[in-house]
Design a protein around this motif. Structure first.
Motif, short mmCIF file in Angstrom:
data_model
loop_
_atom_site.label_atom_id
_atom_site.label_comp_id
_atom_site.label_asym_id
_atom_site.label_seq_id
_atom_site.Cartn_x
_atom_site.Cartn_y
_atom_site.Cartn_z
N UNK A 461 -24.03 -8.17 -16.66
CA UNK A 461 -24.30 -7.24 -15.57
C UNK A 461 -23.03 -6.52 -15.13
N UNK A 462 -23.21 -5.27 -14.76
CA UNK A 462 -22.10 -4.47 -14.26
C UNK A 462 -21.74 -4.92 -12.84
N UNK A 463 -20.52 -4.72 -12.41
CA UNK A 463 -20.15 -5.12 -11.05
C UNK A 463 -20.91 -4.33 -10.01
N UNK A 464 -21.24 -4.98 -8.92
CA UNK A 464 -21.95 -4.33 -7.82
C UNK A 464 -21.33 -4.81 -6.50
N UNK A 465 -20.94 -3.86 -5.66
CA UNK A 465 -20.32 -4.15 -4.37
C UNK A 465 -21.22 -3.62 -3.27
N UNK A 466 -21.48 -4.46 -2.31
CA UNK A 466 -22.33 -4.07 -1.18
C UNK A 466 -21.59 -4.34 0.13
N UNK A 467 -21.58 -3.33 1.00
CA UNK A 467 -20.96 -3.46 2.32
C UNK A 467 -22.08 -3.51 3.35
#
Length: 543
Positions: A461-467
């Protein structure tokens, strides 16, 4: 001085605490004198009722007694009315009172048998009262009046009753007694007035000192609580109220009701002190603050009270941070001088050498190693200089909604990613306004997002950043989450240490700088493991 006192503390009231005692005679003294004369009149009436006219002279003078006593009672009634109406003034009332008493007691002495009856001592009491209450003035006049009355009574008795042995000697001695009493009363008056004046001055000084102590205690940034043996708060300053988050606490409140954690710590401290005579030092959570309490006994163990000192752990951390920054500034200056210049020479020489066409492939590979490591050292130096040169926080109110949307757009554009990689989640009805340095907050979140992009790859999986932004129980939180493999529990306590990194190309200063900036702004940065995998870095703001 009123402008310097904090809210809730009044300056000493000079009107309520006079520098000199109230002068004599005054209405309070006159009321006590009236009660004494009333009691004396009742006593004389009882004595003459039981013994008649004290038959030293038979019953001839009995009618005089029962004329004088009712008249004296009437004069007492008039005096009571004068006291109630406060007219005439205190001095005039006292003069009339002493004069009336001298006349009445002289007539009663005559009716009871003259000087031998012993009632002449009542005249001495009147003279003493006049000498004391008139501040020494007219005291000799009252003594003279009483002496003349006694001698006149003796002369009248000799001629009227044709006494064989006149009582001039007793009358003279009694007159001398009156003058002696008057003079001694003047001396006693001066000493009493000096003592009253000194007591009044001490009262003012003590009141001023109490106000000064209260002002100093209330102005201290260290929280101070005074708790009695029943665990009731007797006093607390403004700093203690703010640290405990209890601005409406009043003396008499139970400590367990306003700060349960502090009450439990105090009970534990009492038990530990009983066993080992040591005072434990620890931290407690009160509201949303981490506090470090300490205590000082006011007496013997639990039966007595204690003084509890509260220090904000965050403030202590800030002070330590300032010390670290001062040391780091000296260190980085040395690094910049001793490392950057040689490093620049090495990098420049490697660049010139790489332009040579005669280099073999193996040599170029070695030059690449030199260049990469030189860049890494330069990056480390830049990070340290950035940490040591950062400016002091300049807090401002920030509406996190539009501010974070703009930050995310800039971050995506600079890193070439889209909303599917860096996403912002915030409820539309959530109003989140925090007070913080905007540049520091931006650097913190950018560091966290870059760290999440770098380490957030899990499997295919590709990186995913959530704020995420949320408001809960008076606090505002910003969470930066990723879906990476997470951090091992045994390593979680080390990630904020400087130069700690799991990457061969990392400097190990990103999270350290982020936490230092957060603490400088009074923001709590913490790591929280996600399940089943991933990381969460949470920023907590006090609002």
């Amino acid at each position: 001085m009123n402008d310097l006192l904090p809210h809730g503390i009044a300056a000493p009231d000079r009107g309520a605490l006079p520098s000199e005692p109230e002068p004599y005679p005054n209405w309070t003294v006159l009321r006590w004198l009236f009660l004494f004369r009333l009691l004396l009149a009742v006593s004389l009436t009882s004595v003459f009722s039981v013994h008649g006219a004290l038959p030293a002279q038979g019953t001839e003078q009995a009618p005089l007694v029962w004329i004088v006593l009712p008249v004296y009672a009437l004069m007492l009634l008039v005096g009571a009315v004068g006291l109630i109406r406060r007219w005439p003034g205190p001095e005039r009332q006292l003069q009339l009172t002493i004069t009336v008493d001298i006349v009445v007691f002289t007539l009663l002495m005559h009716a009871a048998g003259g000087v031998d009856s012993g009632l002449g001592l009542l005249l001495a009491i009147s003279v003493a009262a006049g000498a004391l209450l008139m501040e020494g003035r007219l005291s000799l006049f009252f003594a003279s009046l009483a002496a003349i009355a006694v001698i006149g009574e003796a002369t009248f008795s000799q001629f009227y009753h044709d006494l064989a042995s006149p009582h001039y000697t007793q009358a003279g001695l009694l007159g001398v007694t009156f003058f002696t009493v008057a003079l001694l009363a003047q001396v006693l008056y001066r000493r009493i007035r000096a003592a009253e004046w000194l007591a009044a001055r001490r009262k003012v000084d003590i009141a001023d000192l109490a106000k000064l102590n209260a002002f100093i205690i209330q102005s201290m940034t260290t929280g101070i609580l005074i708790v009695d043996g029943e665990r009731q708060v007797q006093m607390l300053n403004i700093a203690a109220k703010q640290l405990l988050g209890q601005n409406d606490v009043h003396p008499g409140a139970r400590l367990a009701a306003i700060a349960p954690q502090l009450a439990a710590w105090l009970d534990h401290s009492v038990e530990v002190s009983r066993k080992s005579l040591q005072r434990p030092t620890t931290t407690i959570l009160a509201g949303h603050r981490e506090l470090r309490p300490s205590l000082q006994w006011l007496g013997e163990r639990r039966a007595s009270g204690v003084v509890i000192f509260l220090e904000d752990q965050q403030e202590l951390t800030k002070e330590a941070q300032q010390i670290k920054l001062a040391s780091l500034g000296t260190l980085t200056a040395s690094i910049a001088h001793n490392i950057r210049n040689p490093l620049s020479a090495i990098s420049h020489a490697a660049q010139l050498l790489a332009e040579s066409p005669q280099l073999a492939a193996d040599d170029r590979h070695l030059l690449d190693i030199v260049r990469r490591n030189g860049e890494r050292i330069e990056e480390i130096i830049q990070s340290i200089l950035q940490l040591s040169r950062r400016r002091q926080p300049q807090p401002e109110a920030i509406d996190l909604g539009p501010w974070l949307r703009e930050l995310c757009e800039d971050f995506r554009a600079s890193h070439g990613v889209g909303p599917q990689t860096v996403a912002l989640r915030q409820r539309a009805d959530t109003e989140s306004v925090v007070t913080v340095d905007a540049r520091h907050l931006r650097q913190i979140i950018v560091n966290l997002c870059e760290n999440a992009l770098k380490h957030g790859t899990h499997g295919e999986r590709a990186p995913f950043v959530e704020i995420q932004v949320e408001r809960r129980r008076g606090t505002t939180r910003i969470e930066v989450l990723d879906n990476g493999p997470g951090i091992a529990p045994d390593k979680a306590q080390e990630i904020f240490n400087p130069f700690y990194t799991t990457s061969a190309s990392g400097t190990g200063l990103g999270l350290y700088i982020a936490r230092e900036l957060a603490e400088t702004n009074g923001v709590l940065l913490e790591y929280i493991a996600r399940q089943p995998h991933g990381c969460c870095f949470r920023l907590t703001f006090q609002t």
